[in-house]
Motif scaffolding. Sequence first.
Motif, PDB file in Angstrom:
ATOM      1  N   LYS A 220       0.834  -1.219   0.000  1.00 33.25           N
ATOM      2  CA  LYS A 220       0.000   0.000   0.000  1.00 33.25           C
ATOM      3  C   LYS A 220       0.864   1.262   0.000  1.00 33.25           C
ATOM      4  O   LYS A 220       0.558   2.252   0.680  1.00 33.25           O
ATOM      5  CB  LYS A 220      -0.950  -0.001   1.204  1.00 33.25           C
ATOM      6  N   ARG A 221       1.920   1.229  -0.815  1.00 34.73           N
ATOM      7  CA  ARG A 221       2.799   2.395  -0.961  1.00 34.73           C
ATOM      8  C   ARG A 221       2.897   2.844  -2.402  1.00 34.73           C
ATOM      9  O   ARG A 221       3.807   3.588  -2.754  1.00 34.73           O
ATOM     10  CB  ARG A 221       4.198   2.094  -0.403  1.00 34.73           C
ATOM     11  N   ILE A 222       1.974   2.420  -3.234  1.00 36.19           N
ATOM     12  CA  ILE A 222       1.980   2.862  -4.630  1.00 36.19           C
ATOM     13  C   ILE A 222       1.702   4.356  -4.707  1.00 36.19           C
ATOM     14  O   ILE A 222       1.974   5.002  -5.719  1.00 36.19           O
ATOM     15  CB  ILE A 222       0.935   2.061  -5.450  1.00 36.19           C
ATOM     16  N   ASP A 223       1.171   4.922  -3.612  1.00 38.05           N
ATOM     17  CA  ASP A 223       0.865   6.354  -3.591  1.00 38.05           C
ATOM     18  C   ASP A 223       2.120   7.220  -3.626  1.00 38.05           C
ATOM     19  O   ASP A 223       2.041   8.417  -3.934  1.00 38.05           O
ATOM     20  CB  ASP A 223       0.031   6.706  -2.350  1.00 38.05           C
ATOM     21  N   VAL A 224       3.297   6.636  -3.335  1.00 38.45           N
ATOM     22  CA  VAL A 224       4.532   7.428  -3.376  1.00 38.45           C
ATOM     23  C   VAL A 224       5.345   7.144  -4.640  1.00 38.45           C
ATOM     24  O   VAL A 224       6.528   7.460  -4.698  1.00 38.45           O
ATOM     25  CB  VAL A 224       5.402   7.168  -2.118  1.00 38.45           C
ATOM     26  N   ILE A 225       4.710   6.565  -5.642  1.00 35.60           N
ATOM     27  CA  ILE A 225       5.431   6.189  -6.864  1.00 35.60           C
ATOM     28  C   ILE A 225       6.089   7.387  -7.541  1.00 35.60           C
ATOM     29  O   ILE A 225       7.204   7.297  -8.053  1.00 35.60           O
ATOM     30  CB  ILE A 225       4.484   5.451  -7.861  1.00 35.60           C
ATOM     31  N   LYS A 226       5.424   8.545  -7.524  1.00 41.78           N
ATOM     32  CA  LYS A 226       6.002   9.725  -8.172  1.00 41.78           C
ATOM     33  C   LYS A 226       7.253  10.193  -7.430  1.00 41.78           C
ATOM     34  O   LYS A 226       8.224  10.634  -8.052  1.00 41.78           O
ATOM     35  CB  LYS A 226       4.962  10.843  -8.234  1.00 41.78           C
ATOM     36  N   ASP A 227       7.219  10.098  -6.104  1.00 45.61           N
ATOM     37  CA  ASP A 227       8.407  10.454  -5.311  1.00 45.61           C
ATOM     38  C   ASP A 227       9.521   9.436  -5.520  1.00 45.61           C
ATOM     39  O   ASP A 227      10.704   9.787  -5.539  1.00 45.61           O
ATOM     40  CB  ASP A 227       8.054  10.522  -3.827  1.00 45.61           C
ATOM     41  N   ILE A 228       9.141   8.174  -5.693  1.00 44.81           N
ATOM     42  CA  ILE A 228      10.131   7.126  -5.938  1.00 44.81           C
ATOM     43  C   ILE A 228      10.856   7.392  -7.260  1.00 44.81           C
ATOM     44  O   ILE A 228      12.075   7.216  -7.357  1.00 44.81           O
ATOM     45  CB  ILE A 228       9.471   5.738  -5.957  1.00 44.81           C
ATOM     46  N   VAL A 229      10.105   7.817  -8.270  1.00 41.25           N
ATOM     47  CA  VAL A 229      10.708   8.127  -9.568  1.00 41.25           C
ATOM     48  C   VAL A 229      11.776   9.217  -9.405  1.00 41.25           C
ATOM     49  O   VAL A 229      12.883   9.107  -9.941  1.00 41.25           O
ATOM     50  CB  VAL A 229       9.626   8.583 -10.569  1.00 41.25           C
ATOM     51  N   LYS A 230      11.449  10.257  -8.647  1.00 43.75           N
ATOM     52  CA  LYS A 230      12.402  11.354  -8.431  1.00 43.75           C
ATOM     53  C   LYS A 230      13.632  10.869  -7.666  1.00 43.75           C
ATOM     54  O   LYS A 230      14.772  11.219  -8.004  1.00 43.75           O
ATOM     55  CB  LYS A 230      11.725  12.489  -7.663  1.00 43.75           C
ATOM     56  N   GLU A 231      13.391  10.067  -6.625  1.00 49.21           N
ATOM     57  CA  GLU A 231      14.512   9.575  -5.820  1.00 49.21           C
ATOM     58  C   GLU A 231      15.381   8.596  -6.604  1.00 49.21           C
ATOM     59  O   GLU A 231      16.607   8.575  -6.434  1.00 49.21           O
ATOM     60  CB  GLU A 231      13.987   8.905  -4.547  1.00 49.21           C
ATOM     61  N   PHE A 232      14.749   7.794  -7.463  1.00 47.54           N
ATOM     62  CA  PHE A 232      15.523   6.850  -8.278  1.00 47.54           C
ATOM     63  C   PHE A 232      16.466   7.627  -9.200  1.00 47.54           C
ATOM     64  O   PHE A 232      17.611   7.210  -9.419  1.00 47.54           O
ATOM     65  CB  PHE A 232      14.598   5.958  -9.108  1.00 47.54           C
ATOM     66  N   GLU A 233      15.985   8.724  -9.737  1.00 49.43           N
ATOM     67  CA  GLU A 233      16.823   9.539 -10.611  1.00 49.43           C
ATOM     68  C   GLU A 233      18.040  10.058  -9.863  1.00 49.43           C
ATOM     69  O   GLU A 233      19.158  10.082 -10.398  1.00 49.43           O
ATOM     70  CB  GLU A 233      16.004  10.705 -11.167  1.00 49.43           C
ATOM     71  N   VAL A 234      17.846  10.457  -8.603  1.00 50.61           N
ATOM     72  CA  VAL A 234      18.956  10.945  -7.781  1.00 50.61           C
ATOM     73  C   VAL A 234      19.974   9.829  -7.556  1.00 50.61           C
ATOM     74  O   VAL A 234      21.185  10.035  -7.707  1.00 50.61           O
ATOM     75  CB  VAL A 234      18.432  11.469  -6.423  1.00 50.61           C
ATOM     76  N   VAL A 235      19.473   8.639  -7.199  1.00 54.78           N
ATOM     77  CA  VAL A 235      20.364   7.502  -6.953  1.00 54.78           C
ATOM     78  C   VAL A 235      21.091   7.101  -8.235  1.00 54.78           C
ATOM     79  O   VAL A 235      22.306   6.850  -8.235  1.00 54.78           O
ATOM     80  CB  VAL A 235      19.572   6.298  -6.403  1.00 54.78           C
ATOM     81  N   TYR A 236      20.356   7.048  -9.341  1.00 58.39           N
ATOM     82  CA  TYR A 236      20.953   6.685 -10.638  1.00 58.39           C
ATOM     83  C   TYR A 236      22.069   7.663 -11.005  1.00 58.39           C
ATOM     84  O   TYR A 236      23.162   7.252 -11.417  1.00 58.39           O
ATOM     85  CB  TYR A 236      19.873   6.687 -11.718  1.00 58.39           C
ATOM     86  N   ASN A 237      21.795   8.954 -10.864  1.00 61.39           N
ATOM     87  CA  ASN A 237      22.796   9.966 -11.210  1.00 61.39           C
ATOM     88  C   ASN A 237      24.044   9.827 -10.346  1.00 61.39           C
ATOM     89  O   ASN A 237      25.167  10.024 -10.812  1.00 61.39           O
ATOM     90  CB  ASN A 237      22.207  11.364 -11.055  1.00 61.39           C
ATOM     91  N   LYS A 238      23.838   9.466  -9.066  1.00 65.62           N
ATOM     92  CA  LYS A 238      24.982   9.285  -8.167  1.00 65.62           C
ATOM     93  C   LYS A 238      25.807   8.071  -8.565  1.00 65.62           C
ATOM     94  O   LYS A 238      27.052   8.144  -8.619  1.00 65.62           O
ATOM     95  CB  LYS A 238      24.465   9.113  -6.728  1.00 65.62           C
ATOM     96  N   LEU A 239      25.141   6.981  -8.878  1.00 72.79           N
ATOM     97  CA  LEU A 239      25.842   5.742  -9.230  1.00 72.79           C
ATOM     98  C   LEU A 239      26.616   5.870 -10.538  1.00 72.79           C
ATOM     99  O   LEU A 239      27.651   5.232 -10.719  1.00 72.79           O
ATOM    100  CB  LEU A 239      24.845   4.585  -9.337  1.00 72.79           C
ATOM    101  N   THR A 240      26.094   6.662 -11.465  1.00 72.23           N
ATOM    102  CA  THR A 240      26.694   6.766 -12.801  1.00 72.23           C
ATOM    103  C   THR A 240      27.461   8.064 -13.011  1.00 72.23           C
ATOM    104  O   THR A 240      27.924   8.327 -14.120  1.00 72.23           O
ATOM    105  CB  THR A 240      25.596   6.657 -13.880  1.00 72.23           C
ATOM    106  N   ASP A 241      27.611   8.867 -11.932  1.00 69.38           N
ATOM    107  CA  ASP A 241      28.289  10.170 -12.039  1.00 69.38           C
ATOM    108  C   ASP A 241      27.680  10.981 -13.181  1.00 69.38           C
ATOM    109  O   ASP A 241      28.366  11.442 -14.090  1.00 69.38           O
ATOM    110  CB  ASP A 241      29.792   9.990 -12.263  1.00 69.38           C
ATOM    111  N   THR A 242      26.361  11.130 -13.119  1.00 66.81           N
ATOM    112  CA  THR A 242      25.614  11.834 -14.156  1.00 66.81           C
ATOM    113  C   THR A 242      25.038  13.138 -13.620  1.00 66.81           C
ATOM    114  O   THR A 242      24.464  13.173 -12.534  1.00 66.81           O
ATOM    115  CB  THR A 242      24.457  10.966 -14.689  1.00 66.81           C
ATOM    116  N   GLU A 243      25.218  14.202 -14.378  1.00 67.42           N
ATOM    117  CA  GLU A 243      24.636  15.495 -14.022  1.00 67.42           C
ATOM    118  C   GLU A 243      23.363  15.701 -14.843  1.00 67.42           C
ATOM    119  O   GLU A 243      23.372  15.581 -16.067  1.00 67.42           O
ATOM    120  CB  GLU A 243      25.619  16.634 -14.334  1.00 67.42           C
ATOM    121  N   LEU A 244      22.267  15.976 -14.152  1.00 67.38           N
ATOM    122  CA  LEU A 244      21.002  16.233 -14.834  1.00 67.38           C
ATOM    123  C   LEU A 244      20.884  17.718 -15.142  1.00 67.38           C
ATOM    124  O   LEU A 244      21.028  18.558 -14.261  1.00 67.38           O
ATOM    125  CB  LEU A 244      19.818  15.792 -13.970  1.00 67.38           C
ATOM    126  N   ALA A 245      20.616  18.035 -16.403  1.00 70.74           N
ATOM    127  CA  ALA A 245      20.410  19.421 -16.813  1.00 70.74           C
ATOM    128  C   ALA A 245      19.031  19.545 -17.450  1.00 70.74           C
ATOM    129  O   ALA A 245      18.689  18.790 -18.366  1.00 70.74           O
ATOM    130  CB  ALA A 245      21.489  19.853 -17.810  1.00 70.74           C
TER     131      ALA A 245
END
Length: 254
Positions: free
Chosen positions: A150-175
């Motif tokens: 019953k946490r599908i309600d935070v899916i949009k926040d998960i998407v944002k946080e995943f992007e942060v984690v992905y960028n950190k793991l891959t040394d990627t700067e989002l512009a």
Amino acid sequence: MAALQQTPITFQSRSPPSARSAAKFQPHKPLKLSFSGGFSSLKIPKLAVKLAGKSRSRGGGAAGAKMADSAAGSYATALADVANSTGTLETTAADIEKVDKIFSDEQVFYFFTCPIIDIEKKRMVIDDITAASNLQPHTANFLNILIDMKRIDVIKDIVKEFEVVYNKLTDTELAIVTSVVKLESQHLAQIAKGVQKLTGAKNVRIKTVLDPSLVAGFTIRYGNSGSKLVDMSVKKQLEEIAAQLEVGDIQLAV
């Protein structure tokens, strides 16, 4: 990053193994959904559910938002860890972009967050989304776990946080590049090179946004939560001229 320090979450569904397998999805009788044109056109017709206002939220005020951010960071980190360990980080990132587009549809979001809709019906729709969008099994399993917990309600926040984690793991700067009209690929490539020089990042990922209010030109936001701005828009230039002349905002006749 704070998102990388959240309490780890194990991929384990609450459903009994006989009813649902974490590695393999059992076929269901498909719902009458329209997937014409791809996942972005997902529709849930004849949804006989009327919600009073927006979908329910967990907690209230700053405390509720902090709890949601913490949960989203933990789930995003767990998914990124699975993807990284299986060598599917890039493909999983592409999956998450698809999920983001699907759940940006309010009707879809309300369907999955509505507490009176049977969980099995939600799983059936996840199976259809998985097939139509060609999601990886662990991505589909992740969505089912969110439904079970019953946490599908935070899916949009998960998407944002995943992007942060992905960028950190891959040394990627989002512009984030905002312009009046769609920029050509070669122009975006030049912008990416410029951001790379400014930040020293190994990779630069460009997201584009259209904003007619800029009049002409473009802006570039990068850094932590878009904290840094390069403004090359005509709107900015007009504002600076107006400030120098002390005549207030300039109104343009279109």
